[in-house]
Design an enzyme around this catalytic site. Structure first.
Site, mmCIF file in Angstrom:
data_model
loop_
_atom_site.group_PDB
_atom_site.id
_atom_site.type_symbol
_atom_site.label_atom_id
_atom_site.label_comp_id
_atom_site.label_asym_id
_atom_site.label_seq_id
_atom_site.Cartn_x
_atom_site.Cartn_y
_atom_site.Cartn_z
ATOM 1 N N HIS A 109 0.872 -1.179 0.000
ATOM 2 C CA HIS A 109 0.000 0.000 0.000
ATOM 3 C C HIS A 109 0.912 1.233 0.000
ATOM 4 O O HIS A 109 2.025 1.182 0.536
ATOM 5 C CB HIS A 109 -0.844 -0.052 1.284
ATOM 6 C CG HIS A 109 -1.912 0.992 1.382
ATOM 7 N ND1 HIS A 109 -1.649 2.309 1.685
ATOM 8 C CD2 HIS A 109 -3.259 0.900 1.250
ATOM 9 C CE1 HIS A 109 -2.798 2.977 1.729
ATOM 10 N NE2 HIS A 109 -3.787 2.159 1.457
ATOM 11 N N ASP A 133 3.222 -4.625 7.932
ATOM 12 C CA ASP A 133 1.974 -3.859 7.836
ATOM 13 C C ASP A 133 0.801 -4.826 7.976
ATOM 14 O O ASP A 133 0.506 -5.592 7.066
ATOM 15 C CB ASP A 133 1.943 -3.134 6.484
ATOM 16 C CG ASP A 133 0.612 -2.439 6.208
ATOM 17 O OD1 ASP A 133 -0.293 -2.515 7.067
ATOM 18 O OD2 ASP A 133 0.486 -1.840 5.127
ATOM 19 N N GLN A 135 -4.482 -5.011 6.828
ATOM 20 C CA GLN A 135 -5.493 -5.908 6.255
ATOM 21 C C GLN A 135 -5.576 -7.222 7.018
ATOM 22 O O GLN A 135 -6.646 -7.761 7.232
ATOM 23 C CB GLN A 135 -5.166 -6.204 4.779
ATOM 24 C CG GLN A 135 -5.476 -5.070 3.838
ATOM 25 C CD GLN A 135 -6.931 -4.656 3.859
ATOM 26 O OE1 GLN A 135 -7.826 -5.472 4.041
ATOM 27 N NE2 GLN A 135 -7.175 -3.375 3.685
ATOM 28 N N LYS A 162 -10.292 -0.772 10.490
ATOM 29 C CA LYS A 162 -10.437 -1.933 9.610
ATOM 30 C C LYS A 162 -10.807 -3.189 10.403
ATOM 31 O O LYS A 162 -11.081 -4.228 9.817
ATOM 32 C CB LYS A 162 -9.147 -2.166 8.817
ATOM 33 C CG LYS A 162 -8.883 -1.098 7.764
ATOM 34 C CD LYS A 162 -7.954 -1.629 6.705
ATOM 35 C CE LYS A 162 -7.166 -0.597 5.949
ATOM 36 N NZ LYS A 162 -7.889 0.358 5.151
ATOM 37 N N CYS A 199 -4.781 2.487 -3.719
ATOM 38 C CA CYS A 199 -3.560 3.026 -3.107
ATOM 39 C C CYS A 199 -2.420 2.023 -3.192
ATOM 40 O O CYS A 199 -1.616 1.886 -2.262
ATOM 41 C CB CYS A 199 -3.788 3.446 -1.652
ATOM 42 S SG CYS A 199 -4.986 4.745 -1.471
#
Lengths: 418, 153
Positions: A135, A212, A215, A238, A376
Site C-alpha cells: 500500500h 503492515d 489488512q 479496519k 492506493c
C-alpha cells in the site's frame, strides 16, 4: 504460523451470520431503495453496536483528558485508555504493554518508524526492501526518508499469481539491507505473504522488518512474538473499531533506543526554555491529546472479534471468497488478479471491455458497494499493466446472498456494455 | 436498470467509449499535455496541432479510462477540430456547466454544440464522475496553456 487464514479444525460451530448482522445497525439501511450490500470492508469496516455504544458512553459518562488530571473523571478515562493498550498487547501477543504505541492508524505508525527509527539508524547507501504488493502507506514514508538520507529503496517482485517471489527476495537481501517493509496481506489482491519466513531471512541478513498488518489483523490471529517482526502496525477502523486510532508494536529494545518524532505535551519528562527531556516508551511517542474515546472504543472492537473467534471469522470469509471466486470465474470475461491460494477475504478483478469505474457506478445503483481504482497500491497495478480493478472485500457480516447480488449486478453491467 | 444510469450510459456514449474517434498520436502535433485522474489512476494524452492564429487544425488523444472519460475525449476531438482556441475554451466552459448542472439554461435550444454534448449531461447525477467527463477537456486547455501535465485533483 505466519498469517494463516482459517485453520479448518479450529472452530466448533459455524458463524451465525444473521446474529452478527443484527449487531451492525448500518446494515439495515437501504441505498437507492435497495438493501445495502457492503463489500468494501477492506477500505473500512462497519461498526457493531458495542463499539458505537462504547464511544458514546465515553462522552456521556467517562470523558476527560488522560494522563494529567488528578480529578475523578481523568482517572477513569486514563484507566480505560490504558486498558486498551493492555488489550492490544494480548491481542497481538506482545511481550509487554509498553511495546504498544497509540497512533492515528497504520499510516502514522509506519511514518513514526521511518522518521524515528529510520533517521536514527539508517545512513547513505543503506537499502530498504518493499514488496510490489505494498500500500502507498508502506512505500511513501520510505521514499521520503530515502530522499532525505540517500537511501536506496528496492522492490521485491511478485509472481503472476500475486505471491512474493522468494528467490528474488533472497537475492535482494544483502549486508546493506537494513529494513524490509512488508505487508502481511495485500489490500489490493488479498494475497497473504509468507511473513514469518521472510522475517527470518531478513534477520539472517541483519535487517529489521516492519510488518503492515492493516489488512491481515481482522482475518487471522496475529502473534508478533511468533512472527518475530520488529515492528507491526494496524488501524482500528479496519477491525470494526473507530477511525483515528491504531497501534504500532515495536520490540522494546528498539523503541527504547528511538528518539521522539513529534514534540508536545504528554511526551515529556521535564521542559525548560533551554531543553526538554522525554518520557519513556511508549509515551515518548504520543505527543498531544490522543483520540481518547476512539481508543477506549477500540477495546470493544477487539473484544468483539475475539468473542466471535478470529478462526470462525476467517472460515466464514474464506467460504465467501471461494464462492465469489467460483461465481466470477463462471461468468466469463472476468480476470481475477491474485490467484495464489494463500489469500483472504478480497477478490480483485476486471471485466473485459468495461472499465472498473463504470462497473463501480453501475453496481452502486443496485446497492452494491465495491471499491474501484488502484486501491492506493499503484505498483501492483503497474505489475499487471492495469490502471484499476474492482475489489470486493468480505467481512464477518457478509452473506452468500450478497455475493449473488454482486454477480447479478455484474451481469447487468455485462449486458449493458455487450 | 435505473433511469439515471440509462441517461449516463446512453448508446452514443457506449459507442464512443468502445470506438473512440481520433484515438491516435499525430506526428505533426505541436502541443500536447498529459492528464491524470489520481482517483482512478486513469491517464490520457491530448495532442493538438494549432496554427499561428490559434486555429485547431488537428486534435487527437491516447490513453485509457472509463467509458465516460473516453467518450467525452472522443466527442471533444470531433467538436474542437477546426475551431480557434477561444472558441474551444468557450465550448469547455459550456460543457463544464452542462455536466455540473451549474447553469439553469444550459439546456437551451438552438445550440448545436449542446445538442451533441447533451448526451453527457447524465453525469450531473453522478458527482463522483464529473472528473471523468472533464479530464480530456482540462488536458486540452493545459496543452493550449503550454502546461505539460494536469491533474483533476
Amino acid at each position: 504460523m505466519s498469517a494463516a487464514v482459517a485453520s479448518p479444525l479450529a472452530s466448533n460451530a459455524a458463524l451465525d451470520v444473521a446474529r452478527v448482522r443484527a449487531d451492525f445497525p448500518i446494515l439495515t439501511r437501504e441505498v437507492y431503495n435497495k438493501p445495502l450490500v457492503y463489500l468494501d470492508s477492506a477500505a473500512s469496516a462497519q461498526k457493531p453496536r458495542v463499539v458505537i455504544d462504547a464511544e458514546s458512553r465515553v462522552y456521556e459518562e467517562e470523558y476527560a483528558n488522560v494522563h494529567r488530571g488528578v480529578h475523578y473523571l481523568s482517572q477513569v478515562a486514563t484507566d480505560k485508555f490504558e486498558a486498551t493498550r493492555k488489550r492490544i498487547q494480548t491481542f497481538l501477543n506482545a511481550g509487554d504493554e509498553n511495546e504498544i504505541v497509540f497512533v492515528r492508524g497504520g499510516t502514522e505508525g509506519i511514518n513514526l518508524v521511518a522518521q524515528s527509527w529510520g533517521r536514527a539508524n539508517l545512513k547513505e547507501g543503506d537499502e530498504i526492501l518493499i514488496s510490489e504488493l505494498e500500500h502507498h502507506a508502506n512505500i511513501v514514508p520510505w521514499h521520503l526518508l530515502a530522499a532525505e538520507r540517500g537511501l536506496v529503496v528496492k522492490g521485491i517482485p511478485i509472481h503472476d499469481d500475486g505471491q512474493i517471489d522468494m528467490e528474488a527476495y533472497k537475492g535482494l537481501l544483502n549486508e546493506r539491507t537494513k529494513m524490509v517493509a512488508l505487508t502481511q496481506m495485500s489490500n489490493a489482491l488479498g494475497i497473504i505473504t509468507p511473513a514469518a519466513e521472510m522475517i527470518a531471512l531478513a534477520h539472517d541478513a541483519g535487517a529489521r522488518v516492519m510488518l503492515d498488518g492493516c489488512q491481515a489483523v481482522s482475518h487471522s490471529t496475529v502473534d508478533v512474538q511468533a512472527l518475530d517482526c520488529d515492528f507491526y502496525v494496524f488501524s482500528g477502523h479496519k477491525i470494526y473499531g473507530p477511525t483515528g486510532i491504531g497501534a504500532l508494536y515495536g520490540k522494546a529494545e528498539l523503541l527504547e533506543a528511538m528518539p521522539p518524532w513529534q514534540g508536545g505535551g504528554e511526551m515529556i519528562a521535564r521542559v525548560s526554555l533551554e531543553k526538554s527531556t522525554y518520557k519513556g516508551v511508549p509515551h515518548r511517542f504520543e505527543a498531544g491529546t490522543p483520540a481518547i474515546a476512539q481508543t477506549i472504543a477500540l477495546k470493544s472492537a477487539l473484544d468483539y472479534v475475539t468473542d466471535l473467534g478470529l478462526d470462525r471469522i476467517a472460515e466464514h470469509e474464506a467460504m465467501l471468497l471461494n464462492y465469489a471466486t467460483e461465481r466470477l470465474n463462471a461468468m466469463g470475461g472476468i480476470t481475477i488478479y491474485g490467484t495464489n491460494s494463500a489469500k483472504a477475504s478480497i477478490v480483485s478483478f476486471t471485466m473485459d471491455g468495461v472499465h472498473p469505474h463504470d462497473i463501480g457506478t453501475i453496481v452502486d445503483r443496485d446497492g452494491v458497494a465495491v471499491r474501484v481504482g488502484h486501491h492506493c497500491a499503484q505498483p501492483v497495478m503497474q505489475r499487471y499493466d492495469i490502471a484499476a480493478t474492482v475489489r470486493a472485500s468480505f467481512a464477518v457480516y457478509n452473506t452468500l446472498e450478497e455475493v449473488d447480488a454482486l454477480v447479478a449486478s455484474l451481469q447487468g453491467v455485462k449486458e449493458m456494455f455487450a | 436498470m435505473m433511469d439515471d444510469l440509462r441517461d449516463l450510459y446512453q448508446e452514443v456514449i457506449l459507442d464512443h467509449g468502445k470506438s473512440p474517434r481520433n484515438f491516435r498520436h499525430p506526428e505533426d502535433c505541436n502541443r500536447m499535455a498529459e492528464g491524470d485522474n489520481p482517483l482512478c489512476g486513469d491517464q490520457l494524452t491530448v495532442y493538438l496541432k494549432m496554427d499561428r492564429g490559434g486555429l485547431v487544425e488537428d486534435v487527437a488523444f491516447e490513453g485509457r479510462g472509463c467509458a465516460i472519460s473516453m467518450a467525452s475525449a472522443s466527442m471533444m476531438t470531433e467538436m474542437v477540430q477546426g475551431r480557434n482556441e477561444a472558441d474551444a475554451r468557450a465550448l469547455f466552459e459550456k460543457f463544464h456547466k452542462l455536466v455540473t448542472g451549474d447553469d439553469a439554461d444550459v439546456n437551451g435550444e438552438d445550440d448545436e454544440d449542446l445538442d451533441k454534448l447533451i448526451v453527457l449531461s447524465g453525469v450531473r447525477e453522478f458527482p463522483m464522475r464529473v472528473k471523468c467527463a472533464t479530464l480530456a477537456w482540462h488536458t486540452m486547455t493545459a496543452a493550449m496553456d503550454g502546461d505539460e501535465t494536469v491533474t483533476t485533483e
